[in-house]
Scaffold this active site. Structure first.
Site, PDB file in Angstrom:
ATOM      1  N   GLU A   1       0.858  -1.179   0.000  1.00 54.37           N
ATOM      2  CA  GLU A   1       0.000   0.000   0.000  1.00 54.37           C
ATOM      3  C   GLU A   1       0.899   1.235   0.000  1.00 54.37           C
ATOM      4  O   GLU A   1       1.786   1.343   0.855  1.00 54.37           O
ATOM      5  CB  GLU A   1      -0.898   0.017   1.234  1.00 54.37           C
ATOM      6  CG  GLU A   1      -1.835   1.208   1.276  1.00 54.37           C
ATOM      7  CD  GLU A   1      -2.680   1.276   2.541  1.00 54.37           C
ATOM      8  OE1 GLU A   1      -3.405   2.273   2.715  1.00 54.37           O
ATOM      9  OE2 GLU A   1      -2.592   0.342   3.357  1.00 54.37           O
TER      10      GLU A   1
ATOM     11  N   ARG B   1       4.788 -13.387   9.786  1.00 54.59           N
ATOM     12  CA  ARG B   1       5.404 -12.089   9.560  1.00 54.59           C
ATOM     13  C   ARG B   1       6.775 -12.045  10.230  1.00 54.59           C
ATOM     14  O   ARG B   1       6.995 -12.676  11.263  1.00 54.59           O
ATOM     15  CB  ARG B   1       4.517 -10.988  10.131  1.00 54.59           C
ATOM     16  CG  ARG B   1       4.946  -9.582   9.749  1.00 54.59           C
ATOM     17  CD  ARG B   1       3.914  -8.572  10.201  1.00 54.59           C
ATOM     18  NE  ARG B   1       4.242  -7.233   9.748  1.00 54.59           N
ATOM     19  CZ  ARG B   1       3.422  -6.194   9.865  1.00 54.59           C
ATOM     20  NH1 ARG B   1       2.236  -6.354  10.415  1.00 54.59           N
ATOM     21  NH2 ARG B   1       3.799  -4.999   9.430  1.00 54.59           N
TER      22      ARG B   1
ATOM     23  N   LYS C   1       4.356   1.434   9.680  1.00 58.85           N
ATOM     24  CA  LYS C   1       4.443   2.694   8.933  1.00 58.85           C
ATOM     25  C   LYS C   1       3.978   3.868   9.783  1.00 58.85           C
ATOM     26  O   LYS C   1       4.497   4.973   9.676  1.00 58.85           O
ATOM     27  CB  LYS C   1       3.619   2.606   7.645  1.00 58.85           C
ATOM     28  CG  LYS C   1       4.223   1.683   6.600  1.00 58.85           C
ATOM     29  CD  LYS C   1       3.355   1.648   5.361  1.00 58.85           C
ATOM     30  CE  LYS C   1       3.927   0.703   4.318  1.00 58.85           C
ATOM     31  NZ  LYS C   1       3.048   0.587   3.136  1.00 58.85           N
TER      32      LYS C   1
END
Length: 795
Positions: A45, A275, A285
């Site tokens: 994204e 992850r 982020k």
């Protein structure tokens, strides 16, 4: 004879991605003919810069496709106009190209907006979607709880034509933000809350960085992502474990919009892998944006940041990042990676590509009293052990030449500079550098003796008077140096780890002043990750580098002897004002600091304390038999570090391999980190099958890793199966958003005064609210979800 899909399966030795549960699925799909070729995608994204976590994920996507002679798409999942920018999209593309990935197959979810809208209309026509008109808060309440199914909205049974009309008007911009939403009609009683009529479209009057003001309704990720995969012909959609519950929506959309019978094509499926986060850093982020916004770092490409842009500016090579990504391993569980694994990959790469030169970062002048004329020395760029590896070594220009020619001219003048830390007027025991009356060897120049020390106004030495001795003299050690009159002035930026603790998020403590034992606590109420920023993460000094570097290209990387690996900062360095970034130290100085303290910055001193770090163990190399064991484990997906540890300890390897080759990659970290001591001591009471059952609960997200560790400790004492303890005590993690909202709302309702104080600016009360919610859920609430929802509900 034409090739069959099964012919695309690579041989074990040809794989770039170690065999794992996803490659096993791909192998089976090719053998069965489910897919004739492989297409993957990397879908970031564009709401921030790519970081090292993206390096691992992109490596998995691109290299898996390459292993199977397929293709990988780079797609911007840009469905949220708030926070997404062209700058971020461009930076991600640039970073992926730098990593070496083929970005020619570049896609944007925003390119599919019209098609996505049409698929939403198709669902409405099928009676599988409806326009919702209750508020977001009411929608959350109507979804129910873990114990209670959801309640149908009064608008759930709207007719198809009414829904179509409302959706058309939503697109036309007739309604305000939040006034309506399009929801899927699935199952309000489903235990997976993602299937309790999820939102597919929301109204958002905000311009998009690519489509401008054309749209005021935007698709949700769970709607746009699966359909984008199907439109692009993706075969295997790999994503991190946090999306495991979202897979149900993915499959529902595939079954209702892209069924094999209707399209004649095989729909993609989603597969989740654990992850990978990294020690001594954060990769959220939101947190990275905060570091930039609050000026802790100087931008997304600040060399201390974990972003790929920062790695590039720091001087790290794409080869070392790819080598690091290849060593991490793929499993079904989340893991925190030792930062030393990344740092060692960088050192291993630079050791063979960075020529050796000399630079002094904190100069102390020395005058060679018996040197009357300048001498020109011819010194090798490479130590013998490197230059003899293949007979050829690179110069700073990148040219490959014969090793005997890989030398540079270094002037030895009457006035030189040495590192200030290489002299001590009152040396500690074992000091092997220069002292009053002592001797030391200057690298490549000879042995000097210190005859006189001239003190400065600050009480420290300002100049040394030395004598150059013959080669028959004895020297206590070797130091580097640079000509004071011929050397080139430079700024040195000594970059270090950004945080002082391994897990800044986990170490952050929430303190509740109303809890016993905290009445007199002087620690801040809400100690977040920012409290652990390393005040010495950037130390700036001015010094001198030998003049040979002046003729080298700006992109040359060096090993400054005894100081670390450096290169010129590509933004701030100029030919007439050199600035060098330290890419990495020569050794892991974090685990054990060098004999002398790190140089202090030439700026206002900081008062924060630096947390001590554990000393990194020194491990001997593996024997031939041990290396064979490690190689076998790596072939089964076990990481480099864990495989080496298991190979060294037969007891641990025997315990793990009792699993019969199943899920070794997932079990190995638990054996190495949690059961090793008890297995060595013969007190282990948890069998490998019982461990596998517990790890499955973690992989499913049913319990947290922290709970699993506590359960393992209890199982060692009681002998009860870990999974039984989980069920008996009801320890499953509460991550359901509806249930957490209910618990949080109960806490807020019970403490109106504190809510008012918080909204009045007393943000430290976050710790109090978190503690109350954890108490209300018996400590089982997902802390990250609680933090997010508290932030939202408190406003």
């Amino acid at each position: 004879m034409s090739k069959q899909p099964a012919d695309l399966i690579p041989a074990p030795e040809a794989r770039r991605v170690s065999p794992n549960f996803i490659t096993e699925i791909i192998d089976a799909d090719l053998k069965s003919g489910r897919h004739a070729s492989i297409v993957t995608r990397f879908p970031p994204e564009p709401n921030g810069y790519a970081h090292l976590g993206h390096a691992f994920a992109s490596y998995l996507d691109f290299m898996t496709a390459q292993d199977y002679r397929g293709v990988c798409h780079l797609r911007m999942d840009d469905t949220n106009p708030e926070g997404e920018t062209q700058e971020y999209a461009d930076s991600i593309i640039r970073d992926m190209q730098w990593l070496g990935w083929d970005t020619s197959r570049l896609f944007y979810a925003s390119d599919y907006y019209e098609q996505l809208h049409d698929f939403a209309v198709q669902l409405i026509r099928k009676g599988l979607a409806y326009v919702e008109s209750v508020s977001g808060e009411e929608m959350a309440r109507l979804r129910g709880t873990v114990e209670q199914p959801g309640t149908p909205s009064p608008y759930r049974n709207r007719g198809v034509e009414e829904n179509l009309d409302l959706f058309r008007r939503m697109r036309a911009g007739e309604f305000k933000n939040g006034e309506h939403a399009l929801r899927a009609k699935i199952d309000l009683a489903n235990p997976n809350f993602k299937l309790r009529d999820p939102v597919l479209y929301r109204i958002l009057h905000a311009p998009h960085y690519r489509t401008g003001n054309k749209w005021c309704i935007y698709p949700m990720y769970d709607f746009a992502h699966p359909i984008s995969d199907a439109l692009e012909g993706i075969t295997h959609s790999m994503c991190s474990l946090e999306f495991i519950d979202n897979r149900a929506i993915y499959d529902w959309l595939m079954d209702n919009l892209f069924s094999d019978k209707e399209t004649g094509k095989t729909a993609p499926r989603q597969y989740e892998f654990g992850r990978r986060s990294m020690e001594y850093t954060v990769v959220s982020k939101r947190k990275l944006r905060r570091l930039v916004r609050e000026g802790v770092v100087k931008g997304w490409d600040d060399p201390r940041m974990p972003t790929i842009s920062a790695m590039r500016r720091r001087g790290v090579t794409p080869e070392s990042v790819r080598a690091f990504a290849s060593q991490i391993g793929v499993s079904r569980t989340n893991r925190t990676v030792d930062l030393a694994l990344f740092e060692n990959a960088v050192r291993d790469d630079l050791n063979l590509r960075a020529p050796r030169v000399m630079a002094v970062t904190r100069p102390l002048k020395a005058v060679i009293q018996n040197l009357d004329a300048e001498r020109m020395l011819s010194l090798p760029y490479w130590p013998q052990e490197v230059s003899s590896a293949d007979g050829k070594v690179p110069l700073p220009t990148g040219e490959r030449v014969a090793s005997e020619k890989a030398v540079r001219e270094v002037p030895l003048t009457r006035e030189i500079v040495i590192e200030r830390e290489d002299f001590s007027a009152d040396p500690p025991k074992g000091f092997k550098r220069l002292t009053p009356g002592g001797t030391v060897r200057l690298r490549g120049a000879g042995i000097i003796r210190c005859d006189e020390v001239i003190m400065g106004t600050d009480g420290g030495p300002s100049e040394l008077r030395v004598t150059l001795l013959g080669e028959d003299a004895k020297a206590g050690g070797v130091i580097h140096w640079v000509s004071a009159t011929r050397g080139v002035s430079a700024e040195f930026r000594l970059v270090d780890r950004l945080f002082t603790v391994a897990e800044p998020d986990s170490e952050a403590q929430q303190f509740d002043p109303e809890q016993p034992g905290h009445e007199d606590d002087t620690k801040p109420l809400n100690t977040d990750f920012m409290s652990f920023v390393n005040p010495n993460s950037l130390v700036v000094t001015r010094g001198v580098v030998e003049p040979s570097v002046a003729k080298d290209p700006a992109g040359a990387r060096y090993q400054f002897e005894r100081a670390g690996y450096f290169w010129r900062d590509p933004v701030d360095s100029r030919d007439d004002a050199l600035v060098f970034n330290r890419i990495i130290t020569l050794k892991d100085t974090w685990g054990k600091k060098a004999e002398s303290a790190e140089p202090k910055a030439e700026s206002k001193p900081r008062t924060e304390k630096k947390a001590p770090a554990a000393e990194a163990p020194v491990r001997p190399s593996l024997s031939t038999e041990q290396e064979a064991t490690a190689a076998r484990l790596r072939q089964q997906g076990v990481t480099e570090n864990d495989a080496s540890m298991l190979a060294r300890e037969p007891q641990l390897a025997a315990y793990l391999e009792a699993a019969g080759g199943k899920r070794l990659a997932e079990l190995a970290p638990w054996v190495v980190n949690d059961l090793a001591t008890s297995i060595r001591e013969g007190t282990n009471r948890v069998g490998v099958e019982a461990l596998a059952a517990l790890v499955t609960l973690v992989a499913e997200g049913s319990i947290s890793a922290r709970i699993a560790k506590d359960v393992l400790a209890e199982a060692q004492t009681s002998g009860e199966a870990p999974a039984s303890i989980v069920e008996r005590k009801g320890l499953r993690v509460v991550s359901d958003e509806g249930q957490l909202r209910t618990a949080i709302q109960g806490v807020l309702d019970a403490n109106p005064a504190k809510v008012a104080e918080y909204r009045g600016g007393k943000k430290g009360l976050t710790g109090f609210f978190t503690g109350q919610v954890m108490r209300a859920t018996n400590g089982q609430a997902d802390p990250k979800a609680v933090a997010r929802l508290l932030n939202e509900m408190l406003g």
